[in-house]
Design a protein around this motif. Sequence first.
Motif, mmCIF file in Angstrom:
data_model
loop_
_atom_site.group_PDB
_atom_site.id
_atom_site.type_symbol
_atom_site.label_atom_id
_atom_site.label_comp_id
_atom_site.label_asym_id
_atom_site.label_seq_id
_atom_site.Cartn_x
_atom_site.Cartn_y
_atom_site.Cartn_z
ATOM 1 N N SER A 27 0.859 -1.185 0.000
ATOM 2 C CA SER A 27 0.000 0.000 0.000
ATOM 3 C C SER A 27 0.894 1.233 0.000
ATOM 4 C CB SER A 27 -0.890 -0.020 1.250
ATOM 5 O OG SER A 27 -1.258 1.298 1.630
ATOM 6 N N THR A 28 0.578 2.184 -0.851
ATOM 7 C CA THR A 28 1.395 3.411 -0.885
ATOM 8 C C THR A 28 1.270 4.166 0.436
ATOM 9 O OG1 THR A 28 -0.399 4.660 -1.937
ATOM 10 C CG2 THR A 28 1.229 3.648 -3.400
ATOM 11 N N GLN A 51 -1.457 -2.439 -5.950
ATOM 12 C CA GLN A 51 -1.314 -2.582 -4.494
ATOM 13 C C GLN A 51 -1.909 -3.928 -4.083
ATOM 14 O OE1 GLN A 51 -1.774 1.589 -2.332
ATOM 15 N NE2 GLN A 51 -3.601 1.119 -3.482
ATOM 16 N N HIS A 55 -6.117 0.019 0.764
ATOM 17 C CA HIS A 55 -7.251 0.050 1.685
ATOM 18 C C HIS A 55 -7.844 1.447 1.831
ATOM 19 C CE1 HIS A 55 -3.530 0.624 3.998
ATOM 20 N NE2 HIS A 55 -4.228 1.543 4.643
ATOM 21 N N GLY A 56 -9.073 1.444 2.352
ATOM 22 C CA GLY A 56 -9.779 2.681 2.635
ATOM 23 C C GLY A 56 -9.964 2.815 4.139
ATOM 24 N N ARG A 57 -11.032 3.504 4.543
ATOM 25 C CA ARG A 57 -11.279 3.690 5.976
ATOM 26 C C ARG A 57 -11.788 2.386 6.573
ATOM 27 N NH1 ARG A 57 -15.638 8.026 6.080
ATOM 28 N NH2 ARG A 57 -16.275 6.813 4.265
ATOM 29 N N ARG A 60 -11.422 -1.107 5.035
ATOM 30 C CA ARG A 60 -12.078 -1.562 3.803
ATOM 31 C C ARG A 60 -11.070 -1.618 2.663
ATOM 32 N NH1 ARG A 60 -17.474 1.866 4.936
ATOM 33 N NH2 ARG A 60 -16.101 3.602 4.452
ATOM 34 N N LYS A 61 -11.397 -2.420 1.651
ATOM 35 C CA LYS A 61 -10.449 -2.626 0.545
ATOM 36 C C LYS A 61 -10.581 -1.538 -0.509
ATOM 37 C CE LYS A 61 -9.416 -7.483 0.169
ATOM 38 N NZ LYS A 61 -9.906 -8.746 -0.316
ATOM 39 N N VAL A 63 -9.983 -1.382 -4.389
ATOM 40 C CA VAL A 63 -9.796 -2.343 -5.474
ATOM 41 C C VAL A 63 -9.423 -1.576 -6.738
ATOM 42 C CG1 VAL A 63 -10.924 -4.227 -6.705
ATOM 43 C CG2 VAL A 63 -11.755 -3.580 -4.454
ATOM 44 N N ASN A 114 -14.539 12.186 2.021
ATOM 45 C CA ASN A 114 -13.300 11.802 1.339
ATOM 46 C C ASN A 114 -13.476 11.199 -0.051
ATOM 47 O OD1 ASN A 114 -14.476 9.469 2.358
ATOM 48 N ND2 ASN A 114 -12.524 8.406 2.491
ATOM 49 N N LYS A 122 -18.579 6.789 -7.593
ATOM 50 C CA LYS A 122 -17.264 7.111 -7.014
ATOM 51 C C LYS A 122 -16.148 6.916 -8.039
ATOM 52 C CE LYS A 122 -14.700 5.829 -2.799
ATOM 53 N NZ LYS A 122 -14.941 5.512 -1.382
ATOM 54 N N GLY A 125 -11.237 7.895 -4.182
ATOM 55 C CA GLY A 125 -11.327 7.816 -2.728
ATOM 56 C C GLY A 125 -10.027 8.317 -2.120
ATOM 57 N N ASN A 147 -9.832 6.219 -10.284
ATOM 58 C CA ASN A 147 -10.095 5.295 -11.389
ATOM 59 C C ASN A 147 -9.942 6.058 -12.695
ATOM 60 O OD1 ASN A 147 -10.848 3.428 -9.388
ATOM 61 N ND2 ASN A 147 -12.976 4.146 -9.438
HETATM 62 C C1 BT5 Z 1 -11.700 5.354 0.492
HETATM 63 O O1 BT5 Z 1 -12.092 4.651 1.596
HETATM 64 O O2 BT5 Z 1 -12.402 5.669 -0.420
HETATM 65 C C2 BT5 Z 1 -10.200 5.694 0.475
HETATM 66 C C3 BT5 Z 1 -9.463 4.924 -0.555
HETATM 67 C C4 BT5 Z 1 -8.009 5.342 -0.621
HETATM 68 C C5 BT5 Z 1 -7.251 4.471 -1.543
HETATM 69 C C6 BT5 Z 1 -5.840 4.970 -1.728
HETATM 70 S S1 BT5 Z 1 -5.019 4.165 -3.036
HETATM 71 C C7 BT5 Z 1 -3.522 4.839 -2.565
HETATM 72 C C8 BT5 Z 1 -3.489 4.795 -1.047
HETATM 73 N N1 BT5 Z 1 -3.002 3.528 -0.571
HETATM 74 C C9 BT5 Z 1 -3.936 2.862 0.109
HETATM 75 O O3 BT5 Z 1 -3.778 1.717 0.627
HETATM 76 N N2 BT5 Z 1 -5.068 3.580 0.169
HETATM 77 C C10 BT5 Z 1 -4.927 4.841 -0.520
HETATM 78 P P1 BT5 Z 1 -13.593 4.369 1.992
HETATM 79 O O4 BT5 Z 1 -14.360 5.654 2.083
HETATM 80 O O5 BT5 Z 1 -13.502 3.517 3.196
HETATM 81 O O6 BT5 Z 1 -14.192 3.567 0.791
HETATM 82 C C11 BT5 Z 1 -13.847 2.230 0.551
HETATM 83 C C12 BT5 Z 1 -15.013 1.631 -0.236
HETATM 84 O O7 BT5 Z 1 -14.992 2.159 -1.580
HETATM 85 C C13 BT5 Z 1 -14.903 0.131 -0.419
HETATM 86 O O8 BT5 Z 1 -15.476 -0.533 0.680
HETATM 87 C C14 BT5 Z 1 -15.700 -0.098 -1.684
HETATM 88 O O9 BT5 Z 1 -17.094 -0.109 -1.436
HETATM 89 C C15 BT5 Z 1 -15.420 1.162 -2.484
HETATM 90 N N3 BT5 Z 1 -14.342 0.966 -3.470
HETATM 91 C C16 BT5 Z 1 -13.245 0.168 -3.394
HETATM 92 N N4 BT5 Z 1 -12.476 0.322 -4.478
HETATM 93 C C17 BT5 Z 1 -13.091 1.230 -5.263
HETATM 94 C C18 BT5 Z 1 -12.797 1.805 -6.539
HETATM 95 N N5 BT5 Z 1 -11.699 1.520 -7.227
HETATM 96 N N6 BT5 Z 1 -13.669 2.724 -7.031
HETATM 97 C C19 BT5 Z 1 -14.797 3.063 -6.369
HETATM 98 N N7 BT5 Z 1 -15.130 2.540 -5.190
HETATM 99 C C20 BT5 Z 1 -14.289 1.641 -4.631
#
Ligand code: BT5
Length: 262
Positions: A27-28, A51, A55-57, A60-61, A63, A114, A122, A125, A147
């Motif tokens: 993960s970056t 990656q 991950h997100g908040r 969460r993943k 993707v 966010n 979306k 993120g 994306n």
């Molecule tokens: C986010 O979390 O939206 C923050 C994502 C941040 C990702 C970046 S990538 C570079 C850096 N390195 C990391 O490891 N993370 C950061 P959250 O609000 O929790 O939303 C996550 C949710 O978005 C997931 O549970 C999915 O429902 C949805 N999701 C996952 N991948 C997605 C995608 N590519 N496009 C749109 N929705 C997505």
Amino acid sequence: MNEAEIRRALTTMTFERTIHYYRTLDSTNIRAKTLIDGGAREGTLVIADEQTSGHGRFGRKWVSESGKNLTFSLILQPKLPADKLGVVSLYASLAIAKAIENFVPAKPECKWPNDVLIDGKKVCGILSKAITVGSILKGVVVGIGINVNQQKFPEEIGATATSLSIIAGKTFDRYEILATILKTMESIYYEMQNGILGNILKEWMRYSTIVGKEIRIDRHGSVISGTATGLADDGGLIVRSNGKELKMLAGEVTIIQKENRP
Ligand code: BT5
């Protein structure tokens, strides 16, 4: 991607131009935190084509199809008090919305706290994390997943995710998108750097359609319904619920009614 091409594309002037590029990385954000621990400077960029633990908040993943999109983390050192660090995510989503609107025929929208959406889906993120030692802020990792050229998403996000390419009907040069995003982040950064948050919050509101709407906000299972009325000066979302104004600092927002303006 490769590091030389990224360097060639970048037009930022004041952010440090140190680039850590990886074809594959866990993960970056994780890597950027390690770099902050080692004293990395403001503007240091960590970027990966793939990656394995994006991950997100709340764990969460995130993707993202390998080599199609942008997944990167930028290290910042804003001179903000701890209670204003929530603005960093809003700052980043504003900069991204402003940057990508040049590339797509629809207006990007900032979704508190966010996300950036296009046509209600979306496209980006953001995961910001403050790294502190005791009470000293060493830096903020601003993790961004956007994306760009992905055409198909896994079933679980198929209905809610989109990409610049899907919206615009063409393939984009990822270097150009990255350079434009970083340039835009840099161009409005000085306001945050100097603690002048008013313009960022005001501009963010112009990219958000949440104000005046009935929303539901879920904070770890505790759900509040009300009308979003604006932003507090620390980036919190103000919600009027049962006649009371509440300030939300985190949570998952769902819009439940399109219009509720006086
Ligand atoms: C986010 O979390 O939206 C923050 C994502 C941040 C990702 C970046 S990538 C570079 C850096 N390195 C990391 O490891 N993370 C950061 P959250 O609000 O929790 O939303 C996550 C949710 O978005 C997931 O549970 C999915 O429902 C949805 N999701 C996952 N991948 C997605 C995608 N590519 N496009 C749109 N929705 C997505």
